[in-house]
Structures are given as structure tokens and as C-alpha cells.
Design a protein around this motif. Structure first.
Motif, PDB file in Angstrom:
ATOM      1  N   LEU A  90      26.756  33.521  49.674  1.00  0.00           N
ATOM      2  CA  LEU A  90      26.462  33.213  48.275  1.00  0.00           C
ATOM      3  C   LEU A  90      27.291  34.077  47.334  1.00  0.00           C
ATOM      4  O   LEU A  90      27.799  33.602  46.314  1.00  0.00           O
ATOM      5  N   GLN A  91      27.465  35.346  47.667  1.00  0.00           N
ATOM      6  CA  GLN A  91      28.292  36.234  46.844  1.00  0.00           C
ATOM      7  C   GLN A  91      29.760  35.808  46.889  1.00  0.00           C
ATOM      8  O   GLN A  91      30.441  35.802  45.868  1.00  0.00           O
ATOM      9  N   MET A  92      30.235  35.439  48.071  1.00  0.00           N
ATOM     10  CA  MET A  92      31.615  34.961  48.199  1.00  0.00           C
ATOM     11  C   MET A  92      31.832  33.706  47.355  1.00  0.00           C
ATOM     12  O   MET A  92      32.850  33.577  46.666  1.00  0.00           O
ATOM     13  N   GLU A  93      30.863  32.783  47.405  1.00  0.00           N
ATOM     14  CA  GLU A  93      30.976  31.545  46.628  1.00  0.00           C
ATOM     15  C   GLU A  93      31.031  31.852  45.141  1.00  0.00           C
ATOM     16  O   GLU A  93      31.856  31.303  44.407  1.00  0.00           O
ATOM     17  N   ARG A  94      30.166  32.744  44.689  1.00  0.00           N
ATOM     18  CA  ARG A  94      30.141  33.136  43.282  1.00  0.00           C
ATOM     19  C   ARG A  94      31.499  33.693  42.863  1.00  0.00           C
ATOM     20  O   ARG A  94      32.057  33.299  41.834  1.00  0.00           O
ATOM     21  N   GLU A  95      32.040  34.598  43.666  1.00  0.00           N
ATOM     22  CA  GLU A  95      33.331  35.199  43.349  1.00  0.00           C
ATOM     23  C   GLU A  95      34.441  34.153  43.350  1.00  0.00           C
ATOM     24  O   GLU A  95      35.333  34.186  42.497  1.00  0.00           O
ATOM     25  N   GLN A  96      34.401  33.219  44.294  1.00  0.00           N
ATOM     26  CA  GLN A  96      35.429  32.182  44.357  1.00  0.00           C
ATOM     27  C   GLN A  96      35.359  31.264  43.141  1.00  0.00           C
ATOM     28  O   GLN A  96      36.392  30.847  42.608  1.00  0.00           O
ATOM     29  N   ILE A  97      34.150  30.954  42.674  1.00  0.00           N
ATOM     30  CA  ILE A  97      34.008  30.113  41.475  1.00  0.00           C
ATOM     31  C   ILE A  97      34.554  30.844  40.255  1.00  0.00           C
ATOM     32  O   ILE A  97      35.297  30.268  39.457  1.00  0.00           O
ATOM     33  N   GLU A 105      41.667  31.607  37.185  1.00  0.00           N
ATOM     34  CA  GLU A 105      43.022  31.174  37.501  1.00  0.00           C
ATOM     35  C   GLU A 105      43.361  29.843  36.832  1.00  0.00           C
ATOM     36  O   GLU A 105      44.526  29.550  36.584  1.00  0.00           O
ATOM     37  N   GLY A 106      42.364  29.045  36.535  1.00  0.00           N
ATOM     38  CA  GLY A 106      42.584  27.753  35.894  1.00  0.00           C
ATOM     39  C   GLY A 106      42.802  27.839  34.402  1.00  0.00           C
ATOM     40  O   GLY A 106      43.256  26.894  33.773  1.00  0.00           O
ATOM     41  N   GLU A 127      44.836  29.283  31.369  1.00  0.00           N
ATOM     42  CA  GLU A 127      46.134  29.902  31.135  1.00  0.00           C
ATOM     43  C   GLU A 127      46.013  31.264  30.475  1.00  0.00           C
ATOM     44  O   GLU A 127      46.736  32.198  30.814  1.00  0.00           O
ATOM     45  N   TYR A 128      45.093  31.402  29.539  1.00  0.00           N
ATOM     46  CA  TYR A 128      44.946  32.673  28.825  1.00  0.00           C
ATOM     47  C   TYR A 128      43.539  33.248  28.981  1.00  0.00           C
ATOM     48  O   TYR A 128      43.089  34.008  28.158  1.00  0.00           O
ATOM     49  N   GLY A 129      42.873  32.931  30.075  1.00  0.00           N
ATOM     50  CA  GLY A 129      41.495  33.377  30.266  1.00  0.00           C
ATOM     51  C   GLY A 129      41.394  34.808  30.749  1.00  0.00           C
ATOM     52  O   GLY A 129      42.371  35.440  31.129  1.00  0.00           O
ATOM     53  N   PHE A 130      40.201  35.302  30.736  1.00  0.00           N
ATOM     54  CA  PHE A 130      39.885  36.618  31.256  1.00  0.00           C
ATOM     55  C   PHE A 130      38.793  36.476  32.306  1.00  0.00           C
ATOM     56  O   PHE A 130      38.015  35.544  32.292  1.00  0.00           O
ATOM     57  N   LYS A 131      38.718  37.420  33.223  1.00  0.00           N
ATOM     58  CA  LYS A 131      37.713  37.376  34.285  1.00  0.00           C
ATOM     59  C   LYS A 131      36.304  37.281  33.705  1.00  0.00           C
ATOM     60  O   LYS A 131      35.465  36.589  34.239  1.00  0.00           O
ATOM     61  N   GLU A 132      36.050  37.955  32.582  1.00  0.00           N
ATOM     62  CA  GLU A 132      34.720  37.915  31.980  1.00  0.00           C
ATOM     63  C   GLU A 132      34.336  36.481  31.611  1.00  0.00           C
ATOM     64  O   GLU A 132      33.178  36.101  31.692  1.00  0.00           O
ATOM     65  N   GLN A 133      35.314  35.666  31.206  1.00  0.00           N
ATOM     66  CA  GLN A 133      35.024  34.272  30.882  1.00  0.00           C
ATOM     67  C   GLN A 133      34.602  33.519  32.139  1.00  0.00           C
ATOM     68  O   GLN A 133      33.743  32.653  32.082  1.00  0.00           O
ATOM     69  N   GLY A 134      35.202  33.844  33.273  1.00  0.00           N
ATOM     70  CA  GLY A 134      34.811  33.221  34.534  1.00  0.00           C
ATOM     71  C   GLY A 134      33.382  33.582  34.892  1.00  0.00           C
ATOM     72  O   GLY A 134      32.607  32.735  35.346  1.00  0.00           O
ATOM     73  N   GLU A 135      33.020  34.833  34.672  1.00  0.00           N
ATOM     74  CA  GLU A 135      31.648  35.261  34.944  1.00  0.00           C
ATOM     75  C   GLU A 135      30.674  34.561  34.004  1.00  0.00           C
ATOM     76  O   GLU A 135      29.597  34.116  34.420  1.00  0.00           O
ATOM     77  N   GLN A 136      31.060  34.427  32.738  1.00  0.00           N
ATOM     78  CA  GLN A 136      30.214  33.727  31.770  1.00  0.00           C
ATOM     79  C   GLN A 136      30.062  32.268  32.177  1.00  0.00           C
ATOM     80  O   GLN A 136      28.953  31.720  32.146  1.00  0.00           O
ATOM     81  N   TYR A 137      31.168  31.620  32.556  1.00  0.00           N
ATOM     82  CA  TYR A 137      31.112  30.226  33.005  1.00  0.00           C
ATOM     83  C   TYR A 137      30.169  30.086  34.197  1.00  0.00           C
ATOM     84  O   TYR A 137      29.320  29.194  34.234  1.00  0.00           O
ATOM     85  N   TYR A 138      30.290  30.979  35.173  1.00  0.00           N
ATOM     86  CA  TYR A 138      29.429  30.909  36.359  1.00  0.00           C
ATOM     87  C   TYR A 138      27.963  31.044  35.958  1.00  0.00           C
ATOM     88  O   TYR A 138      27.118  30.264  36.382  1.00  0.00           O
ATOM     89  N   ASN A 139      27.666  32.042  35.136  1.00  0.00           N
ATOM     90  CA  ASN A 139      26.284  32.289  34.736  1.00  0.00           C
ATOM     91  C   ASN A 139      25.701  31.107  33.962  1.00  0.00           C
ATOM     92  O   ASN A 139      24.553  30.714  34.181  1.00  0.00           O
TER      93      ASN A 139
END
Length: 79
Positions: free
Chosen positions: A43-50, A56-57, A59-71
Motif C-alpha cells: 500500500l505504501q509503494m502504491e501511494r508513492e508510485q501514484i 512526473e506527469g 511539467e511544472y509540478g512539485f512533489k507536494e502537489q502529487g501528495e495533495q492529489y493522492y490525498n
């Protein structure tokens, strides 16, 4: 070695655990502990991969945005 998805890793771990069980080289209590650990790690691996895929998708994103999207999409931390 190529990267594995969380699901591929989970299946590999499950198959290895099933083989140990068939060979009777592991106790039932050890199996139950390993199942819980494998589930938690997958489950942790899946979260990190998402999060990484989102990052990575963009162009100008930040990792924090990925975490926000996941949450927002998946409801935060998995149990």
C-alpha cells in the motif's frame, strides 16, 4: 532489473510466501505477520508510485502537489 509496480511486488511476495507455506518452512503465525507486513508495504509503494506518477506527469509540478492529489483522490494515508 526493471522496476515493479506495487501489485507486481505484492504478487511476487505472495507467491514466495505460498511456497514457504507449501514446504512447511514457516509457521502459521509467521505467515500472518508476513501477510500484514506485505500488505502495508504494498500500500505504501502504491501511494508513492501514484504521487511520483502525478509529479512526473506535470511539467511544472512539485512533489507536494502529487501528495495533495493522492490525498484528495484516495483519502490520505492507507492503514
Amino acid at each position: 532489473m526493471s522496476k515493479q509496480t506495487a501489485l507486481q511486488w505484492y504478487i511476487q511476495q505472495h507467491d514466495e510466501l505460498a511456497e514457504l507455506s507449501r514446504n512447511k518452512t514457516i509457521t502459521i503465525s509467521e505467515i500472518l505477520i508476513r501477510i500484514k507486513d506485505i500488505k502495508k508495504q504494498a500500500l505504501q509503494m502504491e501511494r508513492e508510485q501514484i504521487i511520483d506518477a502525478y509529479y512526473e506527469g506535470k511539467e511544472y509540478g512539485f512533489k507536494e502537489q502529487g501528495e495533495q492529489y493522492y490525498n484528495e483522490t484516495y483519502g490520505g494515508q492507507d492503514e
